[in-house]
Design a protein around this motif. Structure first.
Motif, short mmCIF file in Angstrom:
data_model
loop_
_atom_site.label_atom_id
_atom_site.label_comp_id
_atom_site.label_asym_id
_atom_site.label_seq_id
_atom_site.Cartn_x
_atom_site.Cartn_y
_atom_site.Cartn_z
N GLU A 162 24.41 -22.00 38.07
CA GLU A 162 22.94 -20.74 38.47
C GLU A 162 22.48 -19.96 36.95
O GLU A 162 22.38 -20.37 35.97
N GLU A 163 20.95 -19.71 37.32
CA GLU A 163 20.17 -19.52 36.89
C GLU A 163 19.31 -18.11 36.53
O GLU A 163 19.31 -17.76 37.28
N ARG A 164 19.77 -17.29 35.35
CA ARG A 164 19.21 -16.15 34.89
C ARG A 164 18.80 -15.94 33.91
O ARG A 164 19.86 -16.38 33.21
N ARG A 165 19.20 -14.94 33.82
CA ARG A 165 18.85 -14.00 32.26
C ARG A 165 20.09 -13.98 31.69
O ARG A 165 21.43 -13.24 32.40
N LEU A 166 20.21 -14.44 29.99
CA LEU A 166 21.68 -14.47 29.61
C LEU A 166 21.72 -13.91 28.03
O LEU A 166 20.03 -14.04 27.37
N SER A 167 22.25 -13.31 28.22
CA SER A 167 22.44 -12.04 27.11
C SER A 167 22.99 -12.54 25.76
O SER A 167 23.62 -13.59 26.19
N LEU A 168 22.87 -13.07 24.50
CA LEU A 168 23.67 -13.53 23.58
C LEU A 168 25.01 -12.92 23.18
O LEU A 168 25.58 -13.59 23.18
N ASP A 169 25.49 -11.99 23.96
CA ASP A 169 26.84 -11.69 24.29
C ASP A 169 27.23 -12.07 24.74
O ASP A 169 28.40 -13.10 25.11
N GLU A 170 27.10 -12.85 26.27
CA GLU A 170 27.51 -13.64 27.50
C GLU A 170 27.24 -15.71 26.40
O GLU A 170 28.62 -15.86 27.01
N VAL A 171 26.58 -15.61 25.63
CA VAL A 171 26.86 -17.38 25.15
C VAL A 171 28.02 -17.09 24.62
O VAL A 171 28.46 -18.11 24.25
N ARG A 172 28.20 -16.24 23.61
CA ARG A 172 28.82 -16.46 22.85
C ARG A 172 30.04 -16.11 23.44
O ARG A 172 31.44 -16.56 22.67
#
Length: 281
Positions: free
Chosen positions: A217-227
């Motif tokens: 999925e190509e989408r907006r990612l928050s830093l919290d989601e990355v962490r």
């Protein structure tokens, strides 16, 4: 070795719009055993990016011939192909019929330890933000000041890359890489419709994931989601794929998804080379 419009050179005209204004596009690829990896994809991207900036499209046959010339002289390295708006007078307005300038340079491969593919890399989050401009989103244009400022934020040798967010607070990419995260058996990568560079290796990962049956999925990612991800990995055409083992204080395993993608990419690289022997990473 550098060619400027097909001639050996070490400089460009000071009036060139690439030098004066960053008016141009470029692509960077790895050369192994005299083979420029994924050259067709790189030249197609260069043409698309030039067209989006209303630059004349470079002659592919000429570029291919100059690439072969350089690769025949030096069988391994990093090949950078630049295409600029060419010469012109002072001011932002281009000439009515810009001719363009070709600059091809073949440089030594960076001395990255081969173990990074297996052990992963440590990365950080940059303070410098990417401006949002859909007109330039995805392009590998010659204005890289945001990345230069971000890369100036650290000097520790053990930190291999820095993640960049846009001004809206979403994670976009690394200073020189694209980012993927795995969560719950699915792959996610930032959507690049506001800023960022759509890398060639990023495109191959999307193809490989589909062939391996992995949902992406190509989408907006928050830093919290990355962490919070199960796995993180970075890609570009020179490094191939680096798993992330640490993002600041958070440690990550070198997991099965990044491993599967890297094995798939390795087969594609091997297919472009002499199949009789192993490749050197």
């Amino acid at each position: 070795m550098v060619l400027v419009n097909g001639e050996p050179a070490s400089q460009v005209d000071v009036a060139d719009r690439g030098f004066q204004y960053g008016d141009g596009v470029f692509t960077t690829l790895k050369v192994l055993r005299g083979v420029p990896l994924f050259l067709e994809a790189h030249l197609a991207r260069l043409e698309r990016d030039a067209a989006r900036l209303f630059l004349p499209v470079p002659d592919r046959a000429v570029l291919e011939a100059e690439v072969r010339q350089l690769c025949g002289l030096k069988p391994e390295g990093v090949l950078k192909i630049q295409w600029t708006g060419g010469g012109g007078g002072r001011g932002y307005r281009r000439p009515d019929a810009p001719t363009g300038t070709r600059v091809l340079g073949l440089h030594p491969l960076p001395d990255y330890p081969a173990t990074l593919h297996d052990q992963g890399v440590a990365i950080r989050v940059c303070r410098t933000r990417l401006g949002i401009n859909p007109a330039l989103a995805g392009l590998k244009h010659m204005n890289r000041l945001e990345q230069i400022l971000a890369r100036a934020e650290w000097s520790q040798a053990d930190i291999r890359e820095g993640l960049m967010l846009d001004t809206g607070g979403h994670v976009v990419e690394g200073t020189m890489t694209n980012l993927f995260l795995a969560q719950g058996g699915r792959l996610h990568t930032p959507k690049l419709d506001g800023c960022g560079v759509a890398g060639i290796m990023r495109g191959w990962v999307l193809v490989g994931a589909a062939e391996l049956g992995l949902a992406v999925e190509e989408r907006r990612l928050s830093l919290d989601e990355v962490r919070a991800a199960d796995e993180l990995f970075l890609t570009n055409s020179v490094i191939g794929l680096w798993p992330v083992s640490r993002l600041e204080a958070r440690a990550y395993p070198v997991g099965p998804i990044s491993g599967a993608i890297w094995r798939w990419l390795t087969t594609k690289i091997q297919a472009a080379l002499d199949p009789s022997g192993p490749i050197s990473h």
